[in-house]
Scaffold this active site. Sequence first.
Site, short mmCIF file in Angstrom:
data_model
loop_
_atom_site.label_atom_id
_atom_site.label_comp_id
_atom_site.label_asym_id
_atom_site.label_seq_id
_atom_site.Cartn_x
_atom_site.Cartn_y
_atom_site.Cartn_z
N ASP A 1 10.51 12.26 18.24
CA ASP A 1 9.16 12.17 18.81
C ASP A 1 8.98 10.77 19.40
O ASP A 1 9.89 9.93 19.33
CB ASP A 1 8.09 12.44 17.74
CG ASP A 1 6.85 13.12 18.30
OD1 ASP A 1 6.37 12.70 19.38
OD2 ASP A 1 6.34 14.07 17.66
N ASP B 1 11.79 10.17 24.24
CA ASP B 1 10.90 10.87 25.16
C ASP B 1 11.70 12.03 25.74
O ASP B 1 12.66 11.81 26.48
CB ASP B 1 10.44 9.91 26.25
CG ASP B 1 9.47 10.55 27.25
OD1 ASP B 1 9.46 11.79 27.37
OD2 ASP B 1 8.75 9.80 27.94
N PHE B 2 11.30 13.27 25.41
CA PHE B 2 12.15 14.39 25.86
C PHE B 2 12.06 14.66 27.36
O PHE B 2 12.79 15.49 27.88
CB PHE B 2 11.92 15.66 25.04
CG PHE B 2 10.51 16.18 24.93
CD1 PHE B 2 9.70 16.35 26.03
CD2 PHE B 2 10.01 16.53 23.68
CE1 PHE B 2 8.41 16.87 25.91
CE2 PHE B 2 8.72 17.05 23.55
CZ PHE B 2 7.92 17.21 24.68
N HIS C 1 4.30 25.41 24.31
CA HIS C 1 3.04 25.88 24.88
C HIS C 1 2.22 24.77 25.53
O HIS C 1 1.27 25.04 26.26
CB HIS C 1 2.21 26.64 23.84
CG HIS C 1 1.54 25.80 22.81
ND1 HIS C 1 0.47 26.25 22.07
CD2 HIS C 1 1.78 24.54 22.35
CE1 HIS C 1 0.07 25.33 21.23
NE2 HIS C 1 0.85 24.28 21.37
#
Length: 337
Positions: free
Chosen positions: A200, A227-228, A246
């Site tokens: 995260d 940071d994805f 989502h």
Amino acid sequence: MNNQPTPENILQTGMAFWASKTLLCAVEMGVFTELTQGAASLDSLGERVGLHPRGARDFLDALVALGFLKREDGRYSNTPETDLFLDRNKPSYIGGILEMANRRLYPIWSNLTDALRTGKPQNECKDREVDLFETIYADPAGLKEFLSAMTGVSHAANKIIARAFPWQGYHTFIDVGTAQGDLAVQIALAHPHLRGSGFDRPEVGPVFRQYAEAAGVADRVDFVPGDFFKDELPQADVVLMGHILHDWDLPTKKMLIRKAFDAIPAGGALIVYESIIDDDRSKNAFGLMMSLNMLIETPGGFDFTGADCTGWMKGAGFSNIRVEPLIGADSMVIGIK
């Protein structure tokens, strides 16, 4: 005569915010936490949680009528459910999501009509071109509330995932968008042979580490900042994404699934879990309303069906994809590389 339509469901749903706000206020005022010390009289409990005498009896009796409190010989006490899940001092506390609902979601949901007409978020970022998560993560108090809320909404499902997935065939896992780290903690508690990480933003690290230490698994669960959007996902046998996809539009959903595919070895697994909408889109009302919440909260996020997610996983290269129910509105979609 029994088949005649009645307005009961219309009225109950239309006025459901009365019951919701009554419960949310009780959580905010610490009613259930206070009652873990034992049953209390109207005057004693009202004084301890700060109730004005005019509304105190109606408020507490409404909680009795709604099934959240018991009353015997004029003394109030918790039900088994509120004692377990709404005592702030217990690790089983799920009230974080209700605290956030009370402070943030309740006010912004009054703007649902505007969201439906404009397709634009109605939260703190309504009039500013800023990212919701940047806003939340920049405020330490807001971040702590948000991370606790994610644990509250996910805790029951996390425990089932820790038991239901065949973890004996794997050694490592990474929980992407880990928040407070409850999913990683529950998996580690259930399977001593596993080592895992939470991935995260860096700001989450101290909260994650504190949570893992309190659970006694800090020696097997660590935190990986990143940071994805910019970074590749850490390598692991199993990648998990709970209530993450989502938040984003379809291209971003597909990008994250592809990154998960690249992060696991052959035979590895991706577990996506959300309030998965039933394929007919007619039964999981919570999942559909969660998608409306994404309309209010995000520029492009939406919830989805198991068939939708299965198709995205197939497109990324996953096979042997299955959808399994968890608890309540939550289900998980599992794909194997």
